[in-house]
Structure formats: structure tokens, C-alpha cells
Write an enzyme that holds these catalytic residues in place. Structure first.
Site, PDB file in Angstrom:
ATOM      1  N   CYS A 146       0.825  -0.928  -0.034  1.00 41.76           N
ATOM      2  CA  CYS A 146      -0.071  -0.081   0.177  1.00 41.76           C
ATOM      3  C   CYS A 146       1.124   1.350   0.234  1.00 41.76           C
ATOM      4  CB  CYS A 146      -0.993   0.662   0.947  1.00 41.76           C
ATOM      5  SG  CYS A 146      -2.362  -1.532   0.973  1.00 41.76           S
ATOM      6  N   HIS A 165      -2.752   7.215   1.178  1.00 42.06           N
ATOM      7  CA  HIS A 165      -3.519   5.754   0.539  1.00 42.06           C
ATOM      8  C   HIS A 165      -4.710   5.564   1.456  1.00 42.06           C
ATOM      9  CE1 HIS A 165      -3.664   1.673   1.499  1.00 42.06           C
ATOM     10  NE2 HIS A 165      -3.527   1.952   2.588  1.00 42.06           N
ATOM     11  N   ASN A 192      -9.852  -0.449  -1.123  1.00 44.29           N
ATOM     12  CA  ASN A 192      -8.423  -0.012  -0.767  1.00 44.29           C
ATOM     13  C   ASN A 192      -7.916  -0.616  -2.525  1.00 44.29           C
ATOM     14  OD1 ASN A 192      -5.530  -0.298   0.087  1.00 44.29           O
ATOM     15  ND2 ASN A 192      -5.780  -1.021   1.710  1.00 44.29           N
TER      16      ASN A 192
END
Length: 326
Positions: free
Chosen positions: A114, A253, A283
Site C-alpha cells: 500500500c 493511501h 483499498n
């Protein structure tokens, strides 16, 4: 005499697959739309069907090139941040390079999950600032649906997507002006894919035990993220003699709405400044920062002179921040 250049954002692009998977899908594993949206901020996510990671990356990259008014032959370097590569070898970046026809470009992947988009930007900036390259294409792309066990409750977190950033050199007073990157391998098992590498090669047994899917300790992810993100945001602001009030927009993020809310609270940044799109895409791992950046640029929010704060935390642990003057 070599004139020092700053790396600035010349173009952005993004691509998400058309298939939408809504939260009601997860009722079968004991979750609900209400819980997922309240705690994670997610309403739906995109799932790739008939497309691989390099396809998503290629389409996002083409859009960034178009926005930058450049052609594939203008690219000097392609960096793809992904934890779901097309194959273990060659790199997904080489697949993207071939699909674009950008044969003169250097191409390689990085793996920071990520944090991949932010790490990729930091690497690309170094090549521009040293004068080695002029145009660098950073792409964050992941197809987490391919490494998701849909019977696990943590399957609600992720979606597929790709975002691209075209960095170029400039002598003007704009661009990225600081990065603070970190890693701590002691957290490596709190989010990992056990099998498929040299430690645990694919076998009938690893397939039976579903060890090729990601495994996540959600509590540790939350506790770590809400500790290290405020720390590194404070670190980079203090290093540049800036306050939270100086930040116009936060480009983070997209781990969960609660993590971002808690981080914003700890550093005293109004949540209205924090850009999110997890309600639509969940995500997207390495794709999160470049996708939300593309959407924010296209919304018209970012104006010349604005200060952007980038922040990410990912498996590894990896985390970091960056500051950018538009």
C-alpha cells in the site's frame, strides 16, 4: 553545468475495471453494508474480469500521457508499484512498456504494497533531480481480487484499480520538495501472502491451505497505521517549518475511513482536506494514491501554489510522507 530540476506532476491518469461488487455480497460471510461503510468507509469496489494488472496499469498510464501531452517514446522510465504482478518474472513494468510501445524506457517493478505508489514517486523524483531522466511514469496497480479469499471477513477491504503519475523536470518553483520514508520488517507477518515465493513454493498443500491469499491482522494494521502516520506527518511538517494549517490537501493511501479520521485528528488537519475515494473503490493498494490524486486534479480542487501532503502505510511495515507544491 547541470541545472538542478525539481520533479513535478505533468499528468495523471487512472483506470478501474467496470465490474462493481457491492457490500451486500459479504452478507454471506457475516458482514453487512452498514458495518462496512461505518467502519471502513467502503460502499463498493471494482473487480477485474478478463484483465490482468498490466492491463489496468497500461490504461492508467496512457491517460497520464495524454494529460501530459506526451507520447510513449517520450518516456525515459516506467516504475510499476504492485504486489499482484502478472507473473513472478518478468516485471509487470516490462509488460506495460511492451503494451505502450515505449521500448526506449527503462522498466522495473517495486513492492511496497500500500506504500508502493509513494515509494515509486520518491524513486522517480531522484532520477529527475539528478538529471538522468526527464520523463518518468509512475504507476500503482493492483488486482487484489486475485489474492483474496472471499470466505474471510477481511475480504471486504480491497478492490482492483490503477493510477498513474507522469513526473517531469522543471526549474520552476513547484514540485516535490521532501520525502520521509520508513520501513520496519518486524511487522512483516501482520499482512502477508505466505506461499508462492522461495520460502514456500507452490504445492498441492499450499493450495489446499489457501496460503496464496493475503492474510491480515486487522487490529495490528489499525494500531500501527494510527501511530506511524501521525508521527511521520509531524516529522515532515516540522522538518520543513510548516504547520497543519499550511497544508491545502492531503492525498493519502486509502486504508480505512477510521484510520484516516484518527490520523487527521492527531495532527489537527480538518478532515475536509483529506481526499478519499474508498467509498467507490475500497483499498486499491498500490493504486490508491495515484488514483485519488488523479481524481483530485480533475475535480479542480488543486490550484497553483497549493501544498499537498502525501501519506501512506503498508505491509512490511512500510510507510512515509511527501510534500508537493503545485
Amino acid at each position: 553545468m547541470l541545472i538542478k530540476k525539481n520533479a513535478f506532476i505533468k499528468g495523471t491518469g487512472s483506470y478501474v475495471p467496470p465490474k462493481i461488487l457491492k457490500n451486500d455480497f459479504f452478507e454471506a460471510i457475516g458482514s453487512s453494508d452498514e458495518w462496512i461503510y461505518k467502519n471502513l468507509g467502503i460502499k463498493e469496489r471494482r473487480i477485474a474480469v478478463g484483465e490482468v494488472t498490466s492491463d489496468l496499469a497500461y490504461k492508467a498510464g496512457l491517460e497520464a500521457l495524454k494529460e501530459a501531452n506526451l507520447k510513449p517514446e517520450d518516456i525515459d522510465l516506467i516504475i510499476v508499484a504492485t504486489s499482484t504482478p502478472d507473473r513472478q518474472a518478468p516485471s509487470t513494468a516490462c509488460f506495460v512498456q511492451e503494451k505502450m510501445g515505449a521500448y526506449q524506457a527503462v522498466a522495473f517493478d517495486i513492492s511496497a504494497v500500500c506504500s508502493g505508489g509513494l515509494y515509486g514517486i520518491a524513486i522517480g523524483c531522484q532520477f529527475i533531480e539528478t538529471g538522468m531522466y526527464q520523463n518518468v511514469l509512475i504507476i500503482g496497480a493492483d488486482t487484489f481480487s486475485t489474492i483474496t479469499d472471499w470466505e474471510r471477513k477481511d475480504s471486504v477491504f480491497f478492490g482492483d484499480g490503477a493510477g498513474a503519475i507522469l513526473l517531469s523536470g522543471t526549474t520552476e518553483d513547484k514540485g516535490f520538495f521532501d520525502f520521509k520514508l520508513h520501513a520496519d520488517g518486524r511487522g512483516k507477518y501482520h499482512f502477508n501472502i505466505p506461499a508462492g515465493g522461495s520460502e514456500m513454493p507452490a504445492s498441492e498443500e499450499t493450495l489446499k491451505q489457501k496460503l496464496h491469499y493475503f492474510q491480515m491482522n486487522g487490529k495490528e494494521v489499525f494500531n500501527t497505521a494510527t501511530k506511524v502516520l501521525p508521527e511521520t506527518i509531524t516529522e515532515i511538517l516540522e522538518a520543513n517549518k510548516l504547520s497543519a494549517d499550511d497544508v491545502d490537501w492531503v492525498i493519502p493511501h486509502q486504508p480505512s475511513i477510521r484510520i484516516l479520521q484518527e490520523t487527521a485528528r492527531k495532527v489537527n488537519i480538518p478532515f475536509e482536506k483529506v481526499m478519499t475515494n474508498m467509498d467507490k473503490y475500497a483499498n486499491t493498494s498500490g493504486g490508491t494514491i495515484p488514483i485519488v490524486l488523479d481524481e483530485t486534479y480533475k475535480s479542480g480542487k488543486i490550484q497553483p501554489g497549493n501544498i499537498l501532503l502525501f501519506a501512506a502505510v503498508g505491509s512490511g511495515w512500510t510507510w512515509g510522507t511527501a510534500l508537493y507544491k503545485a
